[in-house]
Design an enzyme around this catalytic site. Structure first.
Site, mmCIF file in Angstrom:
data_model
loop_
_atom_site.group_PDB
_atom_site.id
_atom_site.type_symbol
_atom_site.label_atom_id
_atom_site.label_comp_id
_atom_site.label_asym_id
_atom_site.label_seq_id
_atom_site.Cartn_x
_atom_site.Cartn_y
_atom_site.Cartn_z
ATOM 1 N N ASP A 31 7.329 10.803 -5.281
ATOM 2 C CA ASP A 31 7.526 9.478 -4.691
ATOM 3 C C ASP A 31 8.020 9.644 -3.260
ATOM 4 O O ASP A 31 8.900 10.478 -2.996
ATOM 5 C CB ASP A 31 8.539 8.686 -5.517
ATOM 6 C CG ASP A 31 8.627 7.236 -5.086
ATOM 7 O OD1 ASP A 31 7.839 6.429 -5.604
ATOM 8 O OD2 ASP A 31 9.488 6.914 -4.237
ATOM 9 N N ASN A 53 7.028 0.952 6.113
ATOM 10 C CA ASN A 53 6.263 -0.286 6.253
ATOM 11 C C ASN A 53 6.992 -1.300 7.120
ATOM 12 O O ASN A 53 6.391 -1.977 7.969
ATOM 13 C CB ASN A 53 5.977 -0.885 4.871
ATOM 14 C CG ASN A 53 4.906 -0.124 4.117
ATOM 15 O OD1 ASN A 53 3.993 0.438 4.715
ATOM 16 N ND2 ASN A 53 5.009 -0.096 2.802
ATOM 17 N N HIS A 55 2.290 -2.095 7.737
ATOM 18 C CA HIS A 55 1.581 -1.639 6.538
ATOM 19 C C HIS A 55 0.378 -0.756 6.874
ATOM 20 O O HIS A 55 -0.004 0.102 6.066
ATOM 21 C CB HIS A 55 1.139 -2.839 5.702
ATOM 22 C CG HIS A 55 2.280 -3.516 5.009
ATOM 23 N ND1 HIS A 55 2.779 -3.080 3.796
ATOM 24 C CD2 HIS A 55 3.051 -4.566 5.359
ATOM 25 C CE1 HIS A 55 3.787 -3.836 3.429
ATOM 26 N NE2 HIS A 55 3.974 -4.748 4.361
ATOM 27 N N ASP A 88 -0.257 2.750 5.138
ATOM 28 C CA ASP A 88 -1.511 3.172 4.504
ATOM 29 C C ASP A 88 -1.966 4.526 5.048
ATOM 30 O O ASP A 88 -2.453 5.388 4.306
ATOM 31 C CB ASP A 88 -2.609 2.132 4.738
ATOM 32 C CG ASP A 88 -2.440 0.900 3.873
ATOM 33 O OD1 ASP A 88 -1.567 0.906 2.979
ATOM 34 O OD2 ASP A 88 -3.186 -0.075 4.090
ATOM 35 N N GLU A 130 3.652 4.029 -3.782
ATOM 36 C CA GLU A 130 3.852 5.282 -3.070
ATOM 37 C C GLU A 130 4.127 6.439 -4.024
ATOM 38 O O GLU A 130 4.610 7.492 -3.613
ATOM 39 C CB GLU A 130 5.007 5.155 -2.074
ATOM 40 C CG GLU A 130 6.368 4.903 -2.693
ATOM 41 C CD GLU A 130 6.668 3.424 -2.890
ATOM 42 O OE1 GLU A 130 7.854 3.093 -3.009
ATOM 43 O OE2 GLU A 130 5.718 2.614 -2.941
#
Length: 300
Positions: free
Chosen positions: A179, A187, A192, A196, A222
């Site tokens: 994670d 973010n 965002h 990505d 994530e």
């Protein structure tokens, strides 16, 4: 473990029969393979006009109602039988495949991925578009559109095969749950689109380190999962530490910015009487122990 709801599962959009038919043989189209709204997955836009406008404004031919998309973002132009994409000085840029720099103008080739804001399209052309389209729809049922890794459904399928095989041959089977630490701050700070880009970059880094027999997937958000056949728990933890170290040392480049992240890793192994859910849970409990005790570490 953070509960993964249905938003993380690939859901194929239900399309009518008319939409599944290409109006003319060989007619080019764009197919949505990743979108913030899951019901848009699989939507097909036929490119049957000399120009096709893409943007947030309602007057565009392809409307993407996202604050990551400019009002007039990009234009697709037919030129002598070829398709070109032109960025219209958009705020966040227009990207093709894995390019980290926005295009100004570029010819699209069959199979290219076109990213506009937080939506990714696949460009289809040629006389076998129906076959290409249905291959994409099938692939979407087992693949995460953003990272091109196995999705949660496919991870389940792989484990349902690997668990009986490990028991039948008395072999080890281990699992890593990974994670990104403080990913929300990435973010919130950078947007965002940068988030990505980090997820895609991380997928590539992890994949390059793993062995051909290992299976990497995006578990949700994530969080990633690595299935390690014929691997003991100590060796799984060693692999997890190598992955952690590689990520910590790497600078992700997005929009000319260097982004550094770390990962927490949990390792678990198949024990007597364990079912698929138990194996996930064991590794996930170790992941959250790593997070509770400081992050950027491996627990097993």
């Amino acid at each position: 473990m953070q509960t993964v709801d249905s938003d993380y599962d690939v859901q194929t959009r239900v399309t009518g029969l008319d939409e599944l038919r290409v109006r003319r043989p060989g007619e080019a189209c764009l197919v949505v393979i990743h979108a913030p709204v899951q019901t848009e997955l699989g939507r097909r836009y036929v490119l049957d006009k000399p120009t096709t406008e893409v943007g947030r404004g309602r007057d565009n031919d392809i409307v993407l109602p996202s604050d990551c998309v400019s009002r007039r973002h990009a234009r697709l132009e037919q030129r002598a039988g070829n398709l070109f994409v032109v960025d219209l000085a958009s705020t966040n840029g227009t990207f093709i495949n894995d390019d980290v720099h926005s295009v100004r103008e570029r010819q699209l080739e069959r199979g290219d991925r076109l990213k506009v804001g937080d939506t990714i399209f696949k460009y289809l052309s040629g006389s076998d578009i129906e076959l290409q389209y249905h291959e994409i729809i099938h692939r979407m049922t087992v693949t995460d559109g953003l990272t091109d890794l196995a999705n949660r459904k496919q991870l389940d399928t792989i484990l349902e095969e690997e668990i009986p095989r490990a028991r039948r041959h008395s072999r080890d089977l281990s699992l890593l749950m990974l994670d990104i630490d403080h990913f929300k701050s990435v973010n919130d700070t950078h947007g965002h689109l940068t988030g990505d880009s980090v997820l895609r970059g991380l997928a590539g880094i992890l994949q390059r380190r793993l062995r051909p027999s290992d299976r990497l997937g995006r578990y949700g958000g994530e969080e990633f999962c690595v299935i390690l056949p014929e691997t003991s728990l100590p060796n799984a933890a060693k692999i997890g530490e190598e992955l952690r170290s590689i990520v910590e040392a790497h600078a992700f480049v997005a929009e000319d910015k260097n982004i550094r992240v770390t990962i927490s890793v949990g390792a678990g192994t198949l024990r007597e009487g364990m079912a698929l859910a138990d194996l996930y849970r064991t590794a996930d409990e170790m992941l959250y122990r790593a997070k509770r005790t400081g992050r950027n570490k491996v627990c097993s």
